[in-house]
Write a protein that holds these residues in place. Structure first.
Motif, PDB file in Angstrom:
ATOM      1  N   ASP A  61       0.824  -1.203   0.000  1.00  0.00           N
ATOM      2  CA  ASP A  61       0.000   0.000   0.000  1.00  0.00           C
ATOM      3  C   ASP A  61       0.865   1.263   0.000  1.00  0.00           C
ATOM      4  O   ASP A  61       0.541   2.253  -0.663  1.00  0.00           O
ATOM      5  CB  ASP A  61      -0.929   0.002   1.214  1.00  0.00           C
ATOM      6  CG  ASP A  61      -2.051  -0.995   1.087  1.00  0.00           C
ATOM      7  OD1 ASP A  61      -2.672  -1.332   2.108  1.00  0.00           O
ATOM      8  OD2 ASP A  61      -2.315  -1.467  -0.046  1.00  0.00           O
ATOM      9  N   LYS A  64       2.002   2.012  -3.648  1.00  0.00           N
ATOM     10  CA  LYS A  64       1.039   2.206  -4.733  1.00  0.00           C
ATOM     11  C   LYS A  64       0.954   3.671  -5.151  1.00  0.00           C
ATOM     12  O   LYS A  64       0.862   4.566  -4.319  1.00  0.00           O
ATOM     13  CB  LYS A  64      -0.339   1.714  -4.281  1.00  0.00           C
ATOM     14  CG  LYS A  64      -0.437   0.205  -4.165  1.00  0.00           C
ATOM     15  CD  LYS A  64      -1.814  -0.221  -3.671  1.00  0.00           C
ATOM     16  CE  LYS A  64      -1.899  -1.732  -3.528  1.00  0.00           C
ATOM     17  NZ  LYS A  64      -3.197  -2.180  -2.963  1.00  0.00           N
ATOM     18  N   GLY A  65       1.007   3.868  -6.459  1.00  0.00           N
ATOM     19  CA  GLY A  65       0.900   5.219  -6.994  1.00  0.00           C
ATOM     20  C   GLY A  65       2.194   5.994  -7.020  1.00  0.00           C
ATOM     21  O   GLY A  65       2.269   7.051  -7.646  1.00  0.00           O
ATOM     22  N   ARG A  66       3.218   5.486  -6.352  1.00  0.00           N
ATOM     23  CA  ARG A  66       4.497   6.206  -6.319  1.00  0.00           C
ATOM     24  C   ARG A  66       5.647   5.386  -6.897  1.00  0.00           C
ATOM     25  O   ARG A  66       6.600   5.936  -7.442  1.00  0.00           O
ATOM     26  CB  ARG A  66       4.850   6.581  -4.880  1.00  0.00           C
ATOM     27  CG  ARG A  66       3.847   7.489  -4.203  1.00  0.00           C
ATOM     28  CD  ARG A  66       4.358   7.983  -2.849  1.00  0.00           C
ATOM     29  NE  ARG A  66       4.616   6.888  -1.925  1.00  0.00           N
ATOM     30  CZ  ARG A  66       5.779   6.705  -1.300  1.00  0.00           C
ATOM     31  NH1 ARG A  66       6.784   7.528  -1.516  1.00  0.00           N
ATOM     32  NH2 ARG A  66       5.922   5.685  -0.451  1.00  0.00           N
ATOM     33  N   THR A  68       7.080   2.047  -9.285  1.00  0.00           N
ATOM     34  CA  THR A  68       6.767   1.180 -10.415  1.00  0.00           C
ATOM     35  C   THR A  68       7.849   0.126 -10.557  1.00  0.00           C
ATOM     36  O   THR A  68       9.032   0.463 -10.649  1.00  0.00           O
ATOM     37  CB  THR A  68       6.671   1.987 -11.712  1.00  0.00           C
ATOM     38  OG1 THR A  68       5.660   2.990 -11.586  1.00  0.00           O
ATOM     39  CG2 THR A  68       6.316   1.072 -12.881  1.00  0.00           C
TER      40      THR A  68
END
Length: 117
Positions: A61, A64-66, A68
Protein backbone atom coordinates in the motif's frame (compact mmCIF):
# COMPACT_ATOMS: atom_id res chain seq x y z
CA UNK A 1 25.03 -20.23 -6.98
CA UNK A 2 22.94 -17.16 -7.71
CA UNK A 3 24.16 -13.62 -7.36
CA UNK A 4 22.02 -10.51 -7.12
CA UNK A 5 23.67 -7.15 -7.54
CA UNK A 6 21.68 -4.05 -6.66
CA UNK A 7 22.44 -0.49 -7.62
CA UNK A 8 20.85 2.93 -7.56
CA UNK A 9 20.49 3.72 -3.90
CA UNK A 10 21.55 7.00 -2.37
CA UNK A 11 20.49 10.20 -0.73
CA UNK A 12 17.50 12.07 -2.12
CA UNK A 13 15.37 14.96 -0.91
CA UNK A 14 11.72 14.45 -0.03
CA UNK A 15 9.65 14.50 -3.20
CA UNK A 16 12.55 13.29 -5.29
CA UNK A 17 13.01 10.16 -7.36
CA UNK A 18 15.38 7.21 -7.49
CA UNK A 19 15.64 4.15 -9.65
CA UNK A 20 16.90 0.91 -8.20
CA UNK A 21 18.21 -1.85 -10.42
CA UNK A 22 19.05 -5.46 -9.73
CA UNK A 23 20.81 -7.94 -11.98
CA UNK A 24 20.70 -11.67 -11.37
CA UNK A 25 23.39 -14.03 -12.53
CA UNK A 26 24.63 -17.55 -11.92
CA UNK A 27 22.92 -20.91 -12.08
CA UNK A 28 19.51 -19.73 -13.20
CA UNK A 29 17.17 -21.77 -15.35
CA UNK A 30 14.11 -19.63 -14.91
CA UNK A 31 13.08 -16.81 -12.62
CA UNK A 32 9.51 -16.77 -11.43
CA UNK A 33 8.88 -13.83 -9.14
CA UNK A 34 11.24 -10.88 -8.85
CA UNK A 35 10.79 -8.08 -6.40
CA UNK A 36 11.96 -5.61 -3.87
CA UNK A 37 11.74 -5.64 -0.10
CA UNK A 38 12.93 -3.02 2.33
CA UNK A 39 13.98 -2.87 5.94
CA UNK A 40 14.09 0.32 7.95
CA UNK A 41 16.12 0.56 11.15
CA UNK A 42 14.56 -1.44 13.97
CA UNK A 43 11.75 -2.64 11.73
CA UNK A 44 11.01 -5.94 10.02
CA UNK A 45 11.70 -6.48 6.36
CA UNK A 46 8.62 -5.75 4.30
CA UNK A 47 7.49 -6.25 0.74
CA UNK A 48 7.62 -3.21 -1.50
CA UNK A 49 6.71 -4.65 -4.88
CA UNK A 50 6.82 -7.92 -6.71
CA UNK A 51 6.40 -8.88 -10.37
CA UNK A 52 5.71 -12.32 -11.77
CA UNK A 53 7.36 -13.84 -14.81
CA UNK A 54 4.19 -12.99 -16.72
CA UNK A 55 4.29 -9.38 -15.64
CA UNK A 56 1.66 -9.34 -12.90
CA UNK A 57 2.59 -6.69 -10.38
CA UNK A 58 1.73 -6.33 -6.72
CA UNK A 59 2.59 -3.38 -4.55
CA UNK A 60 2.54 -2.67 -0.87
CA UNK A 61 0.00 0.00 0.00
CA UNK A 62 2.85 2.40 0.82
CA UNK A 63 4.23 1.99 -2.69
CA UNK A 64 1.04 2.21 -4.73
CA UNK A 65 0.90 5.22 -6.99
CA UNK A 66 4.50 6.21 -6.32
CA UNK A 67 6.64 3.19 -7.21
CA UNK A 68 6.77 1.18 -10.41
CA UNK A 69 8.37 -2.22 -10.74
CA UNK A 70 9.55 -3.63 -14.05
CA UNK A 71 11.64 -6.53 -15.24
CA UNK A 72 13.54 -7.71 -18.27
CA UNK A 73 13.39 -11.49 -18.44
CA UNK A 74 16.10 -11.76 -21.08
CA UNK A 75 18.53 -9.68 -19.05
CA UNK A 76 17.37 -11.13 -15.70
CA UNK A 77 16.95 -7.67 -14.25
CA UNK A 78 14.35 -6.03 -12.10
CA UNK A 79 14.01 -2.29 -11.55
CA UNK A 80 12.11 -0.18 -9.07
CA UNK A 81 11.32 3.37 -10.11
CA UNK A 82 10.50 5.38 -7.00
CA UNK A 83 9.01 8.85 -7.08
CA UNK A 84 7.50 11.27 -4.58
CA UNK A 85 9.83 9.83 -2.00
CA UNK A 86 9.14 10.42 1.65
CA UNK A 87 11.40 10.26 4.71
CA UNK A 88 9.57 7.10 5.76
CA UNK A 89 10.84 5.42 2.59
CA UNK A 90 14.32 5.50 4.10
CA UNK A 91 15.50 1.91 4.33
CA UNK A 92 17.81 -0.71 2.94
CA UNK A 93 16.19 -2.09 -0.21
CA UNK A 94 16.73 -5.73 -1.09
CA UNK A 95 16.29 -7.39 -4.42
CA UNK A 96 14.53 -10.76 -4.36
CA UNK A 97 14.14 -13.59 -6.86
CA UNK A 98 12.22 -16.84 -6.67
CA UNK A 99 13.53 -19.56 -8.95
CA UNK A 100 10.59 -21.81 -8.11
CA UNK A 101 10.47 -25.34 -6.75
CA UNK A 102 13.88 -26.53 -5.64
CA UNK A 103 15.57 -23.59 -7.28
CA UNK A 104 15.25 -21.54 -4.17
CA UNK A 105 14.79 -17.93 -3.22
CA UNK A 106 17.58 -15.42 -3.13
CA UNK A 107 18.23 -11.97 -1.74
CA UNK A 108 20.66 -9.27 -2.67
CA UNK A 109 22.89 -7.59 -0.12
CA UNK A 110 20.81 -4.44 -0.14
CA UNK A 111 21.17 -0.87 -1.28
CA UNK A 112 20.53 2.02 1.05
CA UNK A 113 17.96 4.68 0.25
CA UNK A 114 17.93 7.78 2.42
CA UNK A 115 15.23 10.40 1.99
CA UNK A 116 16.17 13.54 3.84
CA UNK A 117 16.44 17.27 3.38
Amino acid sequence: QVQLVESGGGLVQPGGSLRLSCAASGSIFRIYDMGWYRQAPEKQRELVAIISVGGTKNYADAAKGRFTISRDNAKKTVDLQMSSLKPEDTAAYYCYVDLGGTGGKYWGKGTLVTVSS
